[in-house]
Scaffold this active site. Structure first.
Site, PDB file in Angstrom:
ATOM      1  N   GLY A  47       0.819  -1.210   0.000  1.00  0.00           N
ATOM      2  CA  GLY A  47       0.000   0.000   0.000  1.00  0.00           C
ATOM      3  C   GLY A  47       0.847   1.252   0.000  1.00  0.00           C
ATOM      4  O   GLY A  47       0.641   2.172  -0.812  1.00  0.00           O
ATOM      5  N   ASN A  49       3.984   1.582  -0.834  1.00  0.00           N
ATOM      6  CA  ASN A  49       4.740   1.707  -2.094  1.00  0.00           C
ATOM      7  C   ASN A  49       3.864   2.359  -3.171  1.00  0.00           C
ATOM      8  O   ASN A  49       4.306   3.234  -3.924  1.00  0.00           O
ATOM      9  CB  ASN A  49       5.181   0.329  -2.601  1.00  0.00           C
ATOM     10  CG  ASN A  49       6.152  -0.368  -1.663  1.00  0.00           C
ATOM     11  OD1 ASN A  49       6.746   0.257  -0.792  1.00  0.00           O
ATOM     12  ND2 ASN A  49       6.301  -1.680  -1.828  1.00  0.00           N
ATOM     13  N   ALA A 257       8.467  -4.701  -5.704  1.00  0.00           N
ATOM     14  CA  ALA A 257       7.557  -3.557  -5.838  1.00  0.00           C
ATOM     15  C   ALA A 257       7.303  -3.128  -7.288  1.00  0.00           C
ATOM     16  O   ALA A 257       6.687  -2.082  -7.516  1.00  0.00           O
ATOM     17  CB  ALA A 257       8.006  -2.363  -5.007  1.00  0.00           C
ATOM     18  N   ALA A 258       7.750  -3.935  -8.261  1.00  0.00           N
ATOM     19  CA  ALA A 258       7.429  -3.599  -9.658  1.00  0.00           C
ATOM     20  C   ALA A 258       5.904  -3.578  -9.840  1.00  0.00           C
ATOM     21  O   ALA A 258       5.347  -2.691 -10.504  1.00  0.00           O
ATOM     22  CB  ALA A 258       8.060  -4.611 -10.604  1.00  0.00           C
ATOM     23  N   GLY A 259       5.230  -4.549  -9.217  1.00  0.00           N
ATOM     24  CA  GLY A 259       3.764  -4.598  -9.305  1.00  0.00           C
ATOM     25  C   GLY A 259       3.121  -3.390  -8.649  1.00  0.00           C
ATOM     26  O   GLY A 259       2.041  -2.936  -9.080  1.00  0.00           O
ATOM     27  N   ASP A 260       3.763  -2.856  -7.628  1.00  0.00           N
ATOM     28  CA  ASP A 260       3.201  -1.678  -6.951  1.00  0.00           C
ATOM     29  C   ASP A 260       3.329  -0.437  -7.842  1.00  0.00           C
ATOM     30  O   ASP A 260       2.401   0.378  -7.910  1.00  0.00           O
ATOM     31  CB  ASP A 260       3.915  -1.455  -5.606  1.00  0.00           C
ATOM     32  CG  ASP A 260       3.726  -2.648  -4.684  1.00  0.00           C
ATOM     33  OD1 ASP A 260       2.671  -3.307  -4.780  1.00  0.00           O
ATOM     34  OD2 ASP A 260       4.637  -2.932  -3.887  1.00  0.00           O
TER      35      ASP A 260
HETATM   36  O1  RIB Z   1       5.267  -5.523  -3.324  1.00  0.00           O
HETATM   37  C1  RIB Z   1       6.459  -5.424  -2.593  1.00  0.00           C
HETATM   38  C2  RIB Z   1       6.150  -5.296  -1.123  1.00  0.00           C
HETATM   39  O2  RIB Z   1       5.556  -6.491  -0.665  1.00  0.00           O
HETATM   40  C3  RIB Z   1       7.357  -5.098  -0.242  1.00  0.00           C
HETATM   41  O3  RIB Z   1       7.716  -3.756  -0.104  1.00  0.00           O
HETATM   42  C4  RIB Z   1       6.953  -5.789   1.043  1.00  0.00           C
HETATM   43  O4  RIB Z   1       6.816  -4.924   2.121  1.00  0.00           O
HETATM   44  C5  RIB Z   1       5.651  -6.522   0.734  1.00  0.00           C
HETATM   45  O5  RIB Z   1       4.562  -5.846   1.205  1.00  0.00           O
END
Ligand code: RIB
Length: 319
Positions: A47, A49, A257-260
């Site tokens: 979240g 990120n 965190a690429a997906g974020d």
């Molecule tokens: O999507 C990556 C994230 O997944 C990381 O930053 C970790 O904290 C987990 O939530």
């Protein structure tokens, strides 16, 4: 309603973790000890990120979440505020640790993550109700599933009832027998292939053709599916038309965190009124750009970085 020139409001509801990260030659197998390299504590949480990325990409971003009453929580809050995320709806939970994620990143930039939810598990329906006016002011409400499912489902219903577009990043996928039907009420679902298999009730290890999986998700009630296909790009399906959106080829440093970054870029583009396939192209580029730096929040890309990656690939950025 915000004026057309104002930054669009995006509300992100989700988790915030401190990532405890070690680089290693490979991710350990069960029972194996691997000697890794340097250790780092890096702000993360799906979240948070996404909130950081949305703010960096020009949204008026509000985050709804919980940290513990500890040093990690203070550092995470300060980091989000420093990039312009509005944290008025982030509560400090007494007597509970901030969420942490144990992450190993291998030499190819792939990772394995274990999360201890801590304060994230306390995010409640009351917290969502307290943020109702902010949610009502948003063009897009973005969620992931590192918070209690009951809270996520309440937020989806509330945002929908307020006429706000809802995007659900289905990571991490719930247990196969605990997939709530409310998830399918979102306007856009963005599973990867493993999550999609779980959501459709198929074994997550199974393989199906992407169009079959997208169709199965629509049959379960989803309105729009953006199936993330990794190196193969993304597949958009609205029940009428399949649209494959191209990937951006890079040499990853760290895929964490690429997906974020993808979800945040999609949310910001949609909040600006961009058609879905065009927003997904921008999101694919954002996800690729996030892989070029180490860590989660520090790797969330700027608009300039995404545009430059697109142009390097011969794609003229429209956003
Ligand atoms: O999507 C990556 C994230 O997944 C990381 O930053 C970790 O904290 C987990 O939530």
């Amino acid at each position: 309603m915000p004026s057309p020139s104002a930054a669009p409001v995006v509300v992100v509801i989700g988790s915030v973790n401190m990532d405890l990260v070690v680089r290693a030659p490979h991710v350990p197998r069960p029972g194996e000890t691997v000697l890794g390299h340097d250790f780092a504590t890096i702000p993360g949480g799906k979240g948070a990120n996404q909130a950081v990325a949305a703010a960096k990409l020009g949204a008026d971003c509000h985050f709804v979440g919980r940290v513990g009453d500890d040093a990690f929580g203070q550092r995470l809050l300060a980091g989000m505020k420093a990039v312009g995320v509005n944290c008025d709806h982030v509560s400090v939970t007494e007597g509970v640790s901030t969420g942490v994620a144990l992450i190993v990143v291998d030499e190819l930039g792939e990772n394995a993550i274990t999360v201890s939810s801590g304060a994230n598990a306390k995010l409640s329906i009351e917290d969502i109700e307290a943020a109702k006016a902010t949610i009502a002011s948003a063009r897009v409400c973005l969620l992931q599933l590192e918070i209690p499912l009951e809270t996520a489902c309440y937020a989806i219903r509330l945002a929908k009832s307020l006429g706000v577009e809802v995007i659900v990043d289905t990571a991490p996928a719930p247990a196969a027998d605990k997939v709530p039907q409310t998830l399918f009420e979102a306007d856009i679902l963005t599973p990867n292939e493993t999550e999609a298999m779980i959501l459709t009730g198929e074994p997550s290890s199974g393989k199906r053709e992407a169009r079959f999986v997208a169709t199965a998700l629509l049959e379960r009630g989803a309105k729009n599916v953006v199936l993330k296909l990794g190196e193969k790009g993304s597949l958009c399906y609205d029940g009428n038309t399949f649209e494959h959106v191209k990937p951006f080829r890079i040499k990853p440093v760290d895929t964490t965190a690429a997906g974020d970054a993808f979800s945040a870029a999609l949310a910001v583009s949609r909040a600006k009124g961009t058609p879905l396939a065009e927003a997904v192209l921008y999101a694919n580029a954002a996800g690729a750009a996030a892989c070029l730096k180490f860590g989660a929040q520090p790797a969330m890309p700027t608009t300039e970085e995404i545009r430059s990656l697109m142009m390097d690939s011969g794609v003229e950025p429209k956003a």
